[in-house]
Design an enzyme around this catalytic site. Structure first.
Site, PDB file in Angstrom:
ATOM      1  N   ASP A   1       4.636  -1.173   5.883  1.00  0.00           N
ATOM      2  CA  ASP A   1       4.389   0.030   5.104  1.00  0.00           C
ATOM      3  C   ASP A   1       4.643  -0.223   3.620  1.00  0.00           C
ATOM      4  O   ASP A   1       5.763  -0.564   3.224  1.00  0.00           O
ATOM      5  CB  ASP A   1       5.344   1.115   5.638  1.00  0.00           C
ATOM      6  CG  ASP A   1       5.076   2.456   5.015  1.00  0.00           C
ATOM      7  OD1 ASP A   1       4.142   3.115   5.472  1.00  0.00           O
ATOM      8  OD2 ASP A   1       5.782   2.817   4.063  1.00  0.00           O
TER       9      ASP A   1
ATOM     10  N   THR B   1      -0.596   3.862   0.871  1.00  0.00           N
ATOM     11  CA  THR B   1       0.284   3.371  -0.197  1.00  0.00           C
ATOM     12  C   THR B   1      -0.100   1.952  -0.626  1.00  0.00           C
ATOM     13  O   THR B   1      -0.093   1.648  -1.811  1.00  0.00           O
ATOM     14  CB  THR B   1       1.755   3.367   0.255  1.00  0.00           C
ATOM     15  OG1 THR B   1       1.855   2.669   1.484  1.00  0.00           O
ATOM     16  CG2 THR B   1       2.261   4.776   0.450  1.00  0.00           C
ATOM     17  N   THR B   2      -0.444   1.120   0.343  1.00  0.00           N
ATOM     18  CA  THR B   2      -0.831  -0.247  -0.013  1.00  0.00           C
ATOM     19  C   THR B   2      -2.141  -0.215  -0.787  1.00  0.00           C
ATOM     20  O   THR B   2      -2.293  -0.889  -1.810  1.00  0.00           O
ATOM     21  CB  THR B   2      -0.980  -1.114   1.254  1.00  0.00           C
ATOM     22  OG1 THR B   2       0.152  -0.889   2.092  1.00  0.00           O
ATOM     23  CG2 THR B   2      -1.059  -2.569   0.910  1.00  0.00           C
TER      24      THR B   2
ATOM     25  N   ASP C   1       3.303   8.772   9.257  1.00  0.00           N
ATOM     26  CA  ASP C   1       2.014   8.568   8.586  1.00  0.00           C
ATOM     27  C   ASP C   1       0.903   9.277   9.349  1.00  0.00           C
ATOM     28  O   ASP C   1       0.069   9.957   8.764  1.00  0.00           O
ATOM     29  CB  ASP C   1       1.643   7.075   8.540  1.00  0.00           C
ATOM     30  CG  ASP C   1       2.402   6.325   7.465  1.00  0.00           C
ATOM     31  OD1 ASP C   1       3.270   6.939   6.810  1.00  0.00           O
ATOM     32  OD2 ASP C   1       2.122   5.123   7.287  1.00  0.00           O
TER      33      ASP C   1
HETATM   34  P1  ADP Z   1      -2.305   1.621   3.508  1.00  0.00           P
HETATM   35  O1  ADP Z   1      -0.857   1.513   3.173  1.00  0.00           O
HETATM   36  O2  ADP Z   1      -3.150   1.596   2.284  1.00  0.00           O
HETATM   37  O3  ADP Z   1      -2.620   2.735   4.423  1.00  0.00           O
HETATM   38  P2  ADP Z   1      -2.938  -0.108   5.718  1.00  0.00           P
HETATM   39  O4  ADP Z   1      -2.257  -1.390   6.021  1.00  0.00           O
HETATM   40  O5  ADP Z   1      -2.688   1.040   6.599  1.00  0.00           O
HETATM   41  O6  ADP Z   1      -2.630   0.247   4.216  1.00  0.00           O
HETATM   42  O7  ADP Z   1      -4.495  -0.416   5.684  1.00  0.00           O
HETATM   43  C1  ADP Z   1      -5.437   0.554   5.384  1.00  0.00           C
HETATM   44  C2  ADP Z   1      -6.799  -0.073   5.299  1.00  0.00           C
HETATM   45  O8  ADP Z   1      -7.161  -0.647   6.550  1.00  0.00           O
HETATM   46  C3  ADP Z   1      -7.844   0.975   4.993  1.00  0.00           C
HETATM   47  O9  ADP Z   1      -8.738   0.477   4.051  1.00  0.00           O
HETATM   48  C4  ADP Z   1      -8.511   1.200   6.339  1.00  0.00           C
HETATM   49  O10 ADP Z   1      -9.848   1.620   6.206  1.00  0.00           O
HETATM   50  C5  ADP Z   1      -8.433  -0.173   6.942  1.00  0.00           C
HETATM   51  N1  ADP Z   1      -8.523  -0.139   8.404  1.00  0.00           N
HETATM   52  C6  ADP Z   1      -7.720   0.529   9.255  1.00  0.00           C
HETATM   53  N2  ADP Z   1      -8.106   0.335  10.537  1.00  0.00           N
HETATM   54  C7  ADP Z   1      -9.178  -0.481  10.502  1.00  0.00           C
HETATM   55  C8  ADP Z   1     -10.037  -1.062  11.488  1.00  0.00           C
HETATM   56  N3  ADP Z   1      -9.852  -0.836  12.780  1.00  0.00           N
HETATM   57  N4  ADP Z   1     -11.030  -1.854  11.055  1.00  0.00           N
HETATM   58  C9  ADP Z   1     -11.209  -2.096   9.746  1.00  0.00           C
HETATM   59  N5  ADP Z   1     -10.441  -1.599   8.783  1.00  0.00           N
HETATM   60  C10 ADP Z   1      -9.456  -0.794   9.134  1.00  0.00           C
HETATM   61 MG    MG Z   2      -2.162   3.033   6.370  1.00  0.00          MG
END
Ligand code: ADP
Ligand code: MG
Length: 532
Positions: free
Chosen positions: A62, A95-96, A390
């Site tokens: 996270d 957040t990322t 989340d």
């Molecule tokens: P954040 O802290 O920004 O939420 P995450 O590690 O949760 O970071 O990653 C979010 C990113 O991963 C988003 O761009 C989302 O669209 C992408 N994402 C989530 N699930 C999938 C999936 N199954 N396939 C492709 N991309 C995904």
């Molecule tokens: Mg996320």
């Protein structure tokens, strides 16, 4: 006479960085922060293990948590960390994304500065780019209804993918969606509101993650204080007490001065009477459950048990408040304040067998629920709790706004292309800055590709091509590397996650790019930079 002599206007404990050096310092800081979290982006992102100075271990994926634990010092870096914190507070996810985006915007700004584009031009271009980005997002967003359980579950799923809790994602998504829908008030898309305080997340070490459940009521991590009390009551009438149930020393002392053993006997007699009176008052109010924020004296416990009352002590303040809310009761200080209106109500209160938990269910206020999470270790439970938090927030976002967009780098690619087209219509130096702004979005699909072990350039190019050919939902399948329709794949996110990330990332980049003078007062020495 003064010629050639520097005029000192700052105290000696102020460190000053100016001009290009200041810009460079902030750019480096933003890039460093982004670099610290970028490897965690997406379902195949890595986790980080953080150890605090006191030796506490956190394993997380996270962004906000990582940055929080890092205790960043650099002033520019702190602003970037704030982007992540705001994102977490406002929308609960992304957040990322937001952090990586600031890093990318600053990297683009660095390139422009090297080409002698003035910071003001950059900032203005970024502002225009942001406005365009929000308009494009609005155009891309798809409506979602409160009844659309299936898509709400997908939204919860997307928020949880990549966390080390994959195995229970499906179960937990269902619980989260039910919980949020249960507490939502209002009607019609965009007209619902959810009060996060209505949903409580509780964790319990022991059992497996599969034993997560949704409880329509209150869960308190305490057993009943005394074995002789009933372990369950129905038609629960709950006394909520903030003060200890005991006789305070001063109360007794002011009444008698002990000089003989007879008086000593009288004293204990009177004390026992006072304690019995406390229990009697509680019983007389009609209560059959007591939640006490402080301790309950042994004798009071004994008399409460005799009256068939279920009691728990040392309940945390936040649990007391949540119970008051859920049971429609009032927290009072003294037993004499208990009556039909201050008592809370529920269908039942019971001690869950083989646990340290008290569950009060069927509460008067149906809009208060508890998500009970279980797991074999606290470390795992902490990460599960963050993921559930989340997920609940994104479902809330989607229900409140009634809008979602597609993920997997899809929205960012579409933004990149459309903002570039828009830049061309603006022309001049501003065009350069808007184009740079557009290009900054590529960091998301690229990082998703990189973290999944695919060639970043290949995937970015393939995505741009798909979008240019009209596939506006095309994104990267991070498991196969294929470019697929993300809407069909069910990778969807609330629009608010993206709007908030874009707004705060852009605003922070604009702020940082305009800085050309930094004055930092050294810690430990008093005094702000001031003209002298
Ligand atoms: P954040 O802290 O920004 O939420 P995450 O590690 O949760 O970071 O990653 C979010 C990113 O991963 C988003 O761009 C989302 O669209 C992408 N994402 C989530 N699930 C999938 C999936 N199954 N396939 C492709 N991309 C995904
Ligand atoms: Mg996320």
């Amino acid at each position: 006479m003064l010629a050639g002599q520097p005029i000192i206007i700052l105290r000696e404990n102020v460190e000053r960085t100016r001009g290009f050096e200041a810009q460079r310092s902030n750019i480096m800081a933003a890039k460093a922060i982004a670099a610290a979290v970028r490897t965690t982006l997406g379902p195949r992102g890595m986790d980080k293990m953080l150890v605090s100075s006191s030796g506490d271990v956190v394993i997380t994926n996270d962004g906000a948590t990582i940055l929080h634990e890092m205790s960043v010092q650099h002033p520019g870096a702190k602003l970037v960390v704030e982007v992540a914190e705001t994102q977490d507070d406002e929308v609960g996810d992304g957040t990322t994304t937001a952090t990586v985006l600031v890093g990318s915007l600053m990297e683009e700004a660095e390139r422009l500065l090297a080409q002698n584009v003035h910071p003001t031009v950059i900032a203005n271009g970024y502002q225009l780019g942001m406005e365009k980005a929000l308009a494009v997002l609005d155009d891309l967003a798809i409506t979602i209804g409160f009844e659309d359980r299936e898509n709400l579950i997908k939204i919860a799923d997307t928020a949880m993918t990549g966390k080390s809790i994959e195995a229970v994602k499906e179960k937990v998504s269902n619980i989260v969606v039910d919980a949020v829908r249960q507490v939502a008030t209002g009607t019609g898309a965009g007209a619902y509101t959810v009060d996060e305080d209505d949903i409580k997340i509780k964790t319990q070490v022991g059992d497996t993650m599969h034993d997560a459940e949704l409880i329509r009521g209150v869960v308190i991590d305490k057993k009943r204080v005394f074995e002789q009390m009933p372990d369950a009551v129905t038609d629960a009438r709950v006394a909520l007490l903030a003060q200890p149930l005991e006789v305070t020393k001063t109360q007794v002392k002011s009444k008698i001065k002990i000089t003989s053993s007879d008086q000593m006997k009288a004293f204990t007699e009177q004390e026992r009477e006072s304690l019995k009176k406390i229990a009697d008052q509680i019983a007389a109010s009609g209560a059959n459950v007591v939640l006490c924020q402080k301790g309950i004296a042994d004798a009071v416990q004994y008399y409460l048990a005799k009256s068939g009352i279920y009691a728990i002590e040392d309940v945390k303040e936040e649990d007391m408040k949540f119970a008051a809310r859920a049971l429609c009761g009032t927290i009072v200080n003294k037993p004499e304040e208990l009556n039909a209106t201050t008592l809370g109500h529920a269908e039942a209160a019971e001690e869950l067998p083989d646990t340290e938990l008290t569950v009060i269910s069927g509460c008067d206020n149906p809009k208060a629920v508890t998500i009970l999470l279980r797991g074999t270790s606290q470390l795992l439970l902490d990460e599960l709790e963050r993921a559930v938090y989340d997920a609940a927030r994104v479902v809330q976002d989607a229900i409140e706004d009634g809008r979602f967009v597609v993920g997997g780098g899809s929205v960012e690619t579409e933004l990149q292309l459309r903002i570039r087209d828009y830049a061309a219509t603006v022309g001049g130096r501003a065009q350069l800055a808007i184009e740079a702004f557009a290009n900054a979005f590529e960091v998301i699909p690229r990082t998703l590709a990189e973290n999944s072990g695919f060639d970043t350039i290949d995937k970015a190019v393939a995505l741009r091509k798909a979008h240019a050919d009209g596939a506006k939902y095309a994104g990267l399948n991070v498991y196969t590397g294929a470019i697929v329709d993300m809407r069909e794949a069910g990778v969807i996110e609330p629009e608010r996650v993206k709007t908030q990330a874009i707004k705060s990332a852009t605003e922070t980049a604009m702020l940082l790019v305009r800085v050309d003078d930094m004055m930092v007062t050294q810690a430990g020495k008093p005094g702000m930079p001031g003209a002298q």
